[in-house]
Scaffold this active site. Structure first.
Site: not given
Ligand code: ARG
Length: 408
Positions: A20, A100, A129, A181
């Site tokens: 991405d 984040r 995110d 992912s």
């Molecule tokens: N569900 C988790 C959160 O919102 C992780 C999100 C990212 N997960 C990923 N497999 N890229 O904090």
């Protein structure tokens, strides 16, 4: 269609090295005719930063910042969550969520240094995110523009992105179909998509990155003594470790015993239920030890009230409100409670489970003379009688009144 943003001359992109954000360097330059600077934070695990940097430059980034954020991540983010006992919906130790606000803060600092007029991220429009990034960016620099190309661009599938990369000669790490992912840092690995989208499907072994399956774990346990100073882990057995090293070590040994796997259907802030699996051996071990040490050192009222704060604190982290005044106020409470949380916990790691088998502290509130059923008991049994009489008094009165009414 996305927001109309005119005249962007320079953008700093939160670049991960994945498909991405690689495509995004090219796309941003073309769309806005702007200069693109890439920023990557090292939060431990999973990346070849040199290779990512080379590729970003080749795609057309003017400059690439790679910052080692591991120490800051652990000291200021991970340990705050640990001291708070923050776990979301009973299972998720918030590894991704905690990273984040730190990445956002650093991204803003680079944008300010570079006098850029916008920052960009590679999050989709369905996840948490995007919220976490953008809210933290707002909190750090309210005037800065934020671009979220994945919400706007015409590339709807991974295949279309790969095709875009091929056409524009963008070097990407793998053109193979990615099964999952994955987001990882030293507090844990988050894995979603692919077969995991069926909440009934058992996660295949190939989905896991840092833990062995408990069935395949050694049949002899490892027993560790983890020592804390004011709520922060400092030692394993007799060896002092720096925070990053300590977590890495526990990930390794915990992973070997199949510890820290979780499978969760969770509630995203944007209203969607999603299924994700997690691996976080060090976090699971440290949370277990930390809670146990608090059981020994905090008085009942503080301990129980802290459990309520823990729930809310986890929610704030999950929902992108790391920089909120409520979280800051909670930190004051939590920090005060941790003055007592010093001591050692013994824990046994065995085939996917970590079981506490002992705890000690110079601030222990455990009083053997009060607890014992043997000789030397100093507890006032007579006082218990009076206590129960008063404790039960409201119920006694109520029962008597109810009995009278029934007779009528
Ligand atoms: N569900 C988790 C959160 O919102 C992780 C999100 C990212 N997960 C990923 N497999 N890229 O904090």
């Amino acid at each position: 269609m996305g927001k109309k943003i005119t005249k962007i001359k320079k953008v700093v992109l939160a670049y991960s090295g994945g498909l991405d954000t690689s495509v995004m360097i090219h796309w941003l330059k073309k769309k806005y005719k702007c200069r693109v600077i890439a920023f990557t934070g090292n939060l431990g695990y999973g990346k070849d930063f040199e290779d990512a940097k080379k590729r970003a430059l080749k795609i057309g980034a003017e400059k690439v910042y790679v910052e080692d954020l591991q120490k800051e991540f652990v000291n200021d983010y991970v340990f705050s969550a640990l001291k708070a006992d923050a776990i979301y919906e009973g299972k998720y130790v918030l590894a991704t969520a905690l990273s984040r606000p730190l990445i956002a803060k650093k991204l803003v600092r680079v944008a300010e240094k570079e006098k850029a007029d916008a920052v960009a991220h590679g999050c989709t429009g369905k996840g948490n995110d995007q919220v976490r990034f953008e809210v933290s960016i707002m909190a750090s620099n309210p005037g800065l523009k934020v671009l979220a190309p994945v919400r706007d661009w015409e590339l709807k599938t991974r295949m279309e992105e790969i095709e875009y990369a091929r056409k524009n000669r963008i070097p990407i790490t793998s053109s193979k179909k990615q099964l999952y992912s994955i987001d990882s840092n030293l507090w844990g690995v988050s894995i979603e998509c692919g077969v995991l989208e069926d909440p009934w499907a058992q996660p295949p072994e190939d989905a896991y990155r840092i833990t062995i399956s408990p069935e395949k774990a050694p049949s002899t346990p490892d027993v560790l003594e983890v020592s804390f100073k004011k709520g922060i882990p400092v030692r394993i057995n007799s060896k002092t470790h720096n925070p990053v090293e300590l977590i890495m070590k526990l990930n390794k040994i915990g992973g070997k015993h199949g510890i820290g796997r979780a499978d969760l259907v969770e509630n995203r802030l944007v209203g969607i239920k999603s299924r994700e699996i997690y691996e976080s051996p060090a976090a699971v071990i440290l949370h277990a030890c930390h809670r146990e040490l608090q059981n020994l050192t905090l008085d009942r009222e503080t301990l129980h009230y802290k459990e309520l704060i823990a729930l809310k604190y986890a929610e704030l982290i999950y929902n992108g409100l790391w920089d909120s005044p409520l979280k800051e106020a909670f930190d004051g409470f939590i920090e005060k409670t941790q003055e007592w949380v010093t001591g050692t916990v013994r824990i046994k790691l065995y085939k996917g489970s970590c079981i506490v088998t002992g705890r000690k502290s110079p601030y222990s509130l455990y009083d053997k003379k009060l607890a014992t059923y043997e000789k030397g008991d100093s507890f006032s049994h007579r006082s218990a009688e009076g206590f129960i009489e008063l404790w039960g008094l409201p119920l006694k009165v109520r029962a008597a009144v109810a009995g009278k009414k029934q007779k009528k």
